[in-house]
Design an enzyme around this catalytic site. Structure first.
Site, PDB file in Angstrom:
ATOM      1  N   ASP A  96       0.891  -1.171   0.000  1.00 50.87           N
ATOM      2  CA  ASP A  96       0.000   0.000   0.000  1.00 50.87           C
ATOM      3  C   ASP A  96       0.923   1.212   0.000  1.00 50.87           C
ATOM      4  O   ASP A  96       1.423   1.620   1.052  1.00 50.87           O
ATOM      5  CB  ASP A  96      -0.896  -0.009   1.231  1.00 50.87           C
ATOM      6  N   GLU A 101      -1.406  -1.369  -4.972  1.00 48.29           N
ATOM      7  CA  GLU A 101      -2.604  -0.590  -5.273  1.00 48.29           C
ATOM      8  C   GLU A 101      -2.313   0.420  -6.373  1.00 48.29           C
ATOM      9  O   GLU A 101      -1.255   1.037  -6.403  1.00 48.29           O
ATOM     10  CB  GLU A 101      -3.086   0.136  -4.010  1.00 48.29           C
ATOM     11  N   ASP A 116      -2.406   0.907   7.388  1.00 45.98           N
ATOM     12  CA  ASP A 116      -1.593   0.745   6.173  1.00 45.98           C
ATOM     13  C   ASP A 116      -1.206  -0.714   5.964  1.00 45.98           C
ATOM     14  O   ASP A 116      -1.200  -1.207   4.837  1.00 45.98           O
ATOM     15  CB  ASP A 116      -0.337   1.620   6.243  1.00 45.98           C
TER      16      ASP A 116
END
Length: 173
Positions: free
Chosen positions: A8, A67, A139
């Site tokens: 992430d 992502e 996160d």
């Protein structure tokens, strides 16, 4: 068992999550954050690159999932996020780890069942899927969710390939 490193990306904190999976069975291997602090931005990019390299050396993942950039209201933030993603992706490709990218909506859909899920819902489902004793930090949970999403995508591709093979066999008879 396949090992997946999920990332992430962020310009202040880059979350990571590592899982292994075989079929529908998941195993938690590790997670956390690469804390980038208040360093100059080029130094933070270097820290992301080095951190991802260390994770790859430590866990030897079979695949890398990250992502995709979303359209932020602040163009400067979107550019920084894109650069953070780039540093992580380069680290993976330099070590010949295949890279897959998923939108936030795809990740939420795969983990929670709805693309509009809240962060707390993602955290709770990651905790349940991986049978964790506590809720992971946001996160790290997002990175684990990205890895889970990739595992689901791989499973779906295998199912589709199996279905296609059965269809071809039927036609050949």
């Amino acid at each position: 068992m396949a090992i997946i490193l999920g990332i992430d990306p962020g310009s202040r904190f880059t979350g990571y999550g590592v899982i292994s999976h075989q079929g529908s069975k998941f195993q938690y291997l590790g997670s956390g954050c690469i804390k980038l602090g208040e360093h100059a931005f080029p130094i933070r990019l270097k820290m992301i690159y080095q951190g991802v390299n260390q994770l790859i050396e430590q866990f030897s993942p079979d695949s890398f999932a990250i992502e995709q950039v979303f359209m932020a209201h602040n163009p400067d933030s979107a550019l920084k996020l894109g650069q953070a993603r780039g540093a992580a992706i380069v680290a993976a490709t330099m070590q010949d780890v295949p890279v897959s990218e998923y939108s936030a909506r795809q990740v939420k859909q795969a983990v929670v069942g709805t693309g509009s899920a809240q962060k707390t819902q993602v955290q709770e489902m990651v905790k349940r899927i991986l049978k964790l004793p506590g809720t992971p930090q946001a996160d790290a949970a997002d990175a684990l969710a990205i890895a889970i999403c990739h595992a689901h995508s791989e499973q779906n591709l295998i199912r589709l390939a199996g279905s296609a093979t059965k269809t071809v066999r039927r036609r050949l008879r």
